[in-house]
Design an enzyme around this catalytic site. Structure first.
Site, PDB file in Angstrom:
ATOM      1  N   GLU A 113       3.516  26.855  -8.487  1.00 58.17           N
ATOM      2  CA  GLU A 113       3.800  27.294  -7.114  1.00 58.17           C
ATOM      3  C   GLU A 113       2.624  28.098  -6.535  1.00 58.17           C
ATOM      4  OE1 GLU A 113       7.108  26.708  -5.327  1.00 58.17           O
ATOM      5  OE2 GLU A 113       5.380  26.862  -4.020  1.00 58.17           O
ATOM      6  N   ASP A 185     -10.502  22.819  -0.575  1.00 58.14           N
ATOM      7  CA  ASP A 185      -9.384  23.580  -1.145  1.00 58.14           C
ATOM      8  C   ASP A 185      -8.059  23.177  -0.462  1.00 58.14           C
ATOM      9  OD1 ASP A 185      -8.446  26.223  -2.635  1.00 58.14           O
ATOM     10  OD2 ASP A 185      -7.704  26.364  -0.577  1.00 58.14           O
ATOM     11  N   LYS A 189      -4.581  21.136  -2.012  1.00 60.29           N
ATOM     12  CA  LYS A 189      -3.188  21.566  -1.811  1.00 60.29           C
ATOM     13  C   LYS A 189      -2.380  20.455  -1.123  1.00 60.29           C
ATOM     14  CE  LYS A 189      -4.779  26.332  -1.731  1.00 60.29           C
ATOM     15  NZ  LYS A 189      -5.381  27.374  -0.913  1.00 60.29           N
TER      16      LYS A 189
HETATM   17  N1  HSE Z   1      -9.506  30.400  -1.492  1.00 65.86           N
HETATM   18  C1  HSE Z   1      -8.117  30.181  -1.304  1.00 65.86           C
HETATM   19  C2  HSE Z   1      -7.759  30.492   0.133  1.00 65.86           C
HETATM   20  C3  HSE Z   1      -7.330  31.043  -2.247  1.00 65.86           C
HETATM   21  O1  HSE Z   1      -8.591  31.088   0.816  1.00 65.86           O
HETATM   22  O2  HSE Z   1      -6.683  30.138   0.582  1.00 65.86           O
HETATM   23  C4  HSE Z   1      -5.873  30.689  -2.347  1.00 65.86           C
HETATM   24  O3  HSE Z   1      -5.693  29.396  -2.849  1.00 65.86           O
END
Ligand code: HSE
Length: 394
Positions: A113, A185, A189
């Site tokens: 999670e 990133d 997700k």
């Molecule tokens: N580098 C990621 C962000 C950290 O800024 O959302 C959390 O996954």
């Protein structure tokens, strides 16, 4: 536990303060021998076998930065009969197909999670609440650092470099901040969310993503004049009979949108479902304590034998992932020679000035994907206007 960085220490704090749940940290495996630690050295080891081969340890919590090493640890733990909690989105997104098989084969469980939108419990909700819902789309702000940078640039006229440095100092940014600003990133997700929402594993590299690196003050000015904000928005949604599309792009948001209100390091997720209709999740997406709280929730869930069932995968929804869709895009360019860079299906608006030009129109996602290198290299930007993606009629 593996790793004692921002999230590891955050989890430790959260664990110490939690009155309802008790867990003992047996060992913490770290990489650097000489780093000053805030708890006694007897907790630490530098040898992963001290955890992986210790039969008295029943749960591995993986919170390291290096995704490849994390994969080796998680693989060894799951194969060796230990359950795992991880917050490593890159590791999960890049290996999810195999990790699902490993869990099934070895009757072990992997919960993550904390890997998606920090403290927002979106994976658990997709698994447990929306398990029988027909989901039209999911979109949101999945990266705290880029949202923080865009908020600071927009609201305080802070320059990009300074905002990025602040995000690093505050512990939101990745150790390689390119992963944040390039949209990578957010894309990891999105890939994980697609698995839990639609039962399809789409490798991150197969999802078109462009981050915020090309957004400049002219784009901000355009947005301000129209009353919009610019946010980095990952999107996954149904198109046509059995299609599913997905991408990560900067997007204009009007004031009436929930995601317009999500500022700084906060994240938000909008779910559009057939029966539940539109729902909005809001919370901190980055930082030690918010992510630590998601990890603690997984540790607690593990103690009640909770495991993901990958229900949408088992339902075999018969969807196929497609880029054969059109979006409406704002394309800003400086040099007149870039005017023809993108082949629009239909132009709705255009403007040409001495050093600022733009075209707004419908364009295919495949065309954008084919020109990604040029888009990133040239003095241009692309921003999604937010019109619903449509199946392309050729
Ligand atoms: N580098 C990621 C962000 C950290 O800024 O959302 C959390 O996954």
């Amino acid at each position: 536990m593996f790793g004692y960085g921002v999230v590891g220490q955050g989890l430790h704090d959260v664990l110490m303060e939690s009155s309802g749940f008790h867990a003992d940290i047996a060992r913490i495996c770290v990489k650097h021998h000489n780093k000053k630690r805030r708890i006694p050295m007897r907790y630490f080891t530098f040898d992963k076998k001290d955890i992986l081969d210790d039969p008295s340890i029943n749960l591995v919590v993986e919170l390291i930065d290096d995704a490849e090493e994390a994969y080796k640890i998680v693989r060894a733990a799951l194969t060796g009969g230990k359950n795992v909690v991880s917050a490593n989105k890159k590791m999960v997104a890049e290996h999810l197909d195999e990790l699902i098989d490993l869990q099934e084969e070895h009757k072990t469980s992997l919960l993550y999670e904390g890997a998606v939108c920090g403290a927002i419990p979106i994976i658990r909700n997709l698994e447990e609440y929306y398990d029988n819902e027909l989901l039209f789309s999911l979109r949101g702000i999945f990266n705290g650092s880029t949202n923080y940078i865009l908020s600071k640039m927009f609201n305080e006229n802070m320059d990009y470099e300074e905002a990025l440095k602040n995000a690093q100092k505050l512990g939101f940014a990745e150790s390689d901040p390119w992963l944040d600003v390039s949209g990578t990133d957010a894309n990891y997700k999105l890939s994980i969310i697609i698995e839990h929402a639609y039962g399809l594993y789409i490798r991150p590299e197969d999802i078109f993503h462009v981050g915020i690196t090309n957004i400049n003050t002219q784009d901000m000015q355009f947005a301000r004049e129209k009353g919009y904000r610019i946010k980095l928005i990952p999107y996954a949604g149904r198109v046509g009979e059995d299609g599913l599309t997905g991408f990560v792009l900067p997007r204009f948001l009007t004031q009436d949108k929930k995601l317009y209100t999500v500022e700084n390091e906060y994240n938000g997720v909008v779910v559009e479902a057939a029966f539940a209709e539109k729902q909005f999740f809001y919370g901190k997406g980055a930082g030690g304590h918010p992510t630590g709280s998601a990890v603690l929730s997984d540790i607690s869930a593990n103690s009640f034998f909770y495991a993901y069932e990958y229900k949408k995968r088992k339902q075999k929804l018969g969807l196929s992932f497609t880029s054969d869709v059109t979006l409406e895009i704002y394309f800003r360019y400086r040099d007149k020679k870039d005017a023809g860079l993108l082949d629009f299906d239909e132009v709705t608006e255009s403007y040409a000035g001495p050093d600022y030009n733009y075209i707004i129109g419908r364009i295919s996602l495949q065309e954008l994907a084919g020109k990604k290198k040029e888009i990133l290299e040239r003095e241009v930007s692309i921003i999604n206007t937010g019109l619903k993606p449509e199946k392309r009629v050729s």
